[in-house]
Design a protein around this motif. Structure first.
Motif, mmCIF file in Angstrom:
data_model
loop_
_atom_site.group_PDB
_atom_site.id
_atom_site.type_symbol
_atom_site.label_atom_id
_atom_site.label_comp_id
_atom_site.label_asym_id
_atom_site.label_seq_id
_atom_site.Cartn_x
_atom_site.Cartn_y
_atom_site.Cartn_z
ATOM 1 N N ASP B 361 0.857 -1.177 0.000
ATOM 2 C CA ASP B 361 0.000 0.000 0.000
ATOM 3 C C ASP B 361 0.891 1.223 0.000
ATOM 4 O OD1 ASP B 361 -2.299 1.444 -0.029
ATOM 5 O OD2 ASP B 361 -3.166 0.488 1.736
ATOM 6 N N LYS B 363 1.220 4.638 1.842
ATOM 7 C CA LYS B 363 0.687 5.437 2.938
ATOM 8 C C LYS B 363 1.465 6.735 3.017
ATOM 9 C CE LYS B 363 -1.198 1.535 5.431
ATOM 10 N NZ LYS B 363 -0.936 0.457 6.364
ATOM 11 N N ASP B 368 4.289 0.737 1.746
ATOM 12 C CA ASP B 368 4.192 0.014 2.993
ATOM 13 C C ASP B 368 3.963 -1.458 2.650
ATOM 14 O OD1 ASP B 368 3.617 0.295 5.984
ATOM 15 O OD2 ASP B 368 1.889 -0.845 5.276
#
Ligand SMILES: [Zn+2]
Lengths: 143, 432
Positions: B361, B363, B368
């Motif tokens: 992901d 972030k 991440d």
């Protein structure tokens, strides 16, 4: 002396504990005591049940990570400081307690405490020497 | 503005002649010096003298990452080790990295190509290049470094990380060009905004961003937030490192330095060549490399070639932004990550059939990585400490194998989706 405890790995998401109890209930397994140790990500559910073998099998079939560990159940007199005595006794014998949890029953006025220790036979012996009553399997499963 | 006008604007026909001459030399060199190439050519009955036109290159088989692994660490080198002045490495599909070597001439060539690249972004004497690519086995840091020095710019070899210091130095040292991964540049921009830094008042004028895929949307953000012109750069260590291709001021695709590299686009399934304008997998042959020449290397990067004239006057063909991969490699914080690397760690830990999922992901503009691992019976314990210990040990081992840190999340058995026997190994939630 030893009783069997069922441990189940649970992710911290809703509905998992309910699923465990449903699986056990559908298979006629009754929960005598339970405790949950959790971290931010997961929890470990520890159960004392009336039929550990069935509980292990049905939970495994339902896809859970399950294991069986020996623990000891000790009767603690219902008086102030009742737990201190067995704790001191284990400490004196240099027996490290991994964890413990208590449960109350209708049958006796005493509290029952489950101890998880590595040196289980030695723990049982020193507790008995100190006059602490240890419950046997049948007694706990049939509470 | 050109760094090397003669070669960068060489007429098309002359460029092809140069390529052919250099291709012949390269094939000769690998045939005589690299057992791997001699074997594949002998098996097909091909002699270096069979290469008479550029199209004859297609007689030669592709080279894939596995071939490099099979020849780990130095067996693909075409010169004795005394000639090799440097090695770099990139992550392999399992624990072992892919190792590449450079002679003195190779370092000179690479520096030249990086000087060309930085010049395309406007770098010249008097510029201050804040080089936030990682230094080390990864080619990014030193590739930019040598090119910037050759241009005569002042290099700040700050390497990656330590955002506060990056922002302080950017202001105090009056950096004019920022080089790093685009996601890190965006992170710097947003952290700077939080601190109240007005990038419009800084002398920063350009960025050279690469080592991971990005998008026009990110370009828009980077240019607006940092008040710069953002250029895309492409490269991979197996070919040379950064400086295989670079975007000029027209920002319409990256010029592939054709005097040093021969590019093809192929259909990844059939291996058939595709013409410019068609999307496929980029295949590159090096034309001047000495220590680590490479023939028809399958980059696994998906792009297309554009052969229409570029307004900048350079004659070298351009490639569009890389839009994907033909394998399951992920680029996380500029680092190549293969799911199979995670698998190899789990196997080391005694899992016979590991089930895991990489969840990526973005972030706050930083990638991440979370790795979900199904907890098997043999690992399960009624003690929290023991499970946390497994998580910690996995985390440590994975950080050392992958080169980036990941959060380990233990999950219940049979909760990671499987389809048709082949488990899904990656969930990429990044929107770039
Ligand atoms: Zn151009």
């Amino acid at each position: 002396m030893k009783i069997k405890q069922i441990s189940v790995f649970l992710e911290n998401k809703s509905g998992r504990l309910a699923k465990v109890t449903r699986v056990l209930g559908e298979n006629g397994v009754n929960i005598r005591a339970l405790s949950i140790a959790d971290t931010t990500d997961f929890g470990i559910l520890r159960l004392i049940v009336n039929d550990p073998d069935t509980a292990y099998r049905v939970l495994k079939e339902a896809g859970f990570s399950v294991n069986v560990t020996d623990v000891i159940a000790v009767e603690i007199p219902d008086v102030p400081g009742g737990l201190a005595d067995p704790l001191d006794c284990l400490k004196d014998a240099n027996i490290n307690i991994e964890y413990l949890y208590a449960f109350l029953t209708r049958a006796t006025k005493a509290a029952l405490v489950v101890f998880r220790v590595e040196q289980i036979d030695e723990a049982a012996r020193v507790l008995q020497d100190r006059g602490v009553r240890i419950l046997d399997g049948a007694e706990v499963y049939n509470l | 503005m050109y760094w090397d006008r003669e070669f960068e604007t060489m007429p098309w026909e002359k460029l092809r002649e140069l390529q052919l001459e250099r291709l012949k030399t390269t094939v000769e060199r690998v045939y005589n010096n690299v057992p791997f190439y001699r074997k594949v050519m002998d098996e097909r009955g091909i002699k270096p003298s069979d290469i008479r036109t550029l199209d004859d290159l297609r007689m030669l088989p592709f080279t894939v990452k596995q071939d490099l692994r099979d020849n780990y660490p130095f067996d693909m080198f075409a010169v004795p080790m005394e000639e090799v002045v440097r090695v770099h490495a990139s992550s392999g599909t399992t624990g072992k990295p892919t190792v590449v070597g450079y002679t003195k001439n190779d370092i000179r060539t690479w520096s030249q190509l990086m000087a060309r690249s930085l010049t395309m972004a406007g770098a010249t004497r008097g510029d201050v290049v804040q080089n936030a690519y990682g230094y080390g086995l990864f080619t990014g840091g030193m590739g930019v470094h040598y090119g910037a020095e050759l241009v005569g710019a002042t290099v700040i070899p700050i390497s990656g990380g330590n955002t506060d210091r990056q922002l302080m130095i950017m202001q105090d040292f009056k950096a004019t060009i920022l080089t790093c991964t685009p996601s890190y540049a965006l992170f710097l921009a947003e952290e700077g905004e939080k601190k109240g830094i007005d990038f419009k008042k800084l002398p920063l004028k350009a960025g050279v961003f690469g080592a991971e895929p990005w998008s026009e949307r990110m370009r828009g953000q980077l240019e607006a937030k940092l008040d710069i012109k953002a250029h895309d750069i492409y490269g991979l260590s197996e070919i040379i490192g950064p400086g295989v291709s670079m975007e000029c001021s027209a920002q319409q695709g990256m010029h592939i330095f054709e005097d040093h590299f021969l590019a093809e686009i192929i259909d990844p399934d059939t291996g058939e060549p595709l013409p410019p304008g068609r999307q496929g997998e980029l295949v590159i042959t090096s034309l001047t490399k000495e220590a680590f020449p490479i023939i028809r290397y399958r980059t696994r990067d998906i792009t297309m070639l554009m052969d229409d004239p570029c307004p900048c006057g350079r004659t070298h063909i351009r490639m569009r932004r890389v839009t994907g991969r033909t394998d399951d490699m992920l680029i996380i914080r500029g680092v190549n990550v293969f799911p199979s690397q995670v698998e190899s760690v789990l196997l080391e830990f005694g899992e016979t059939e590991p089930h895991y999922l990489l969840v990526v992901d973005r972030k706050g503009n930083l990638d991440d990585l979370e790795i979900w691992v199904e907890l098997s019976e043999q690992w399960f314990s009624d003690k929290v400490r023991q499970l946390e210990d497994i998580e910690q040990r996995l985390k440590g081992r994975i950080a050392s194998v992958l080169g980036i840190s990941a959060k380990i999340k233990l999950v219940e058995p049979r909760t990671i989706p499987r389809s048709e026997g082949k488990a899904k190994r990656v969930v990429d939630r990044r929107e770039i």
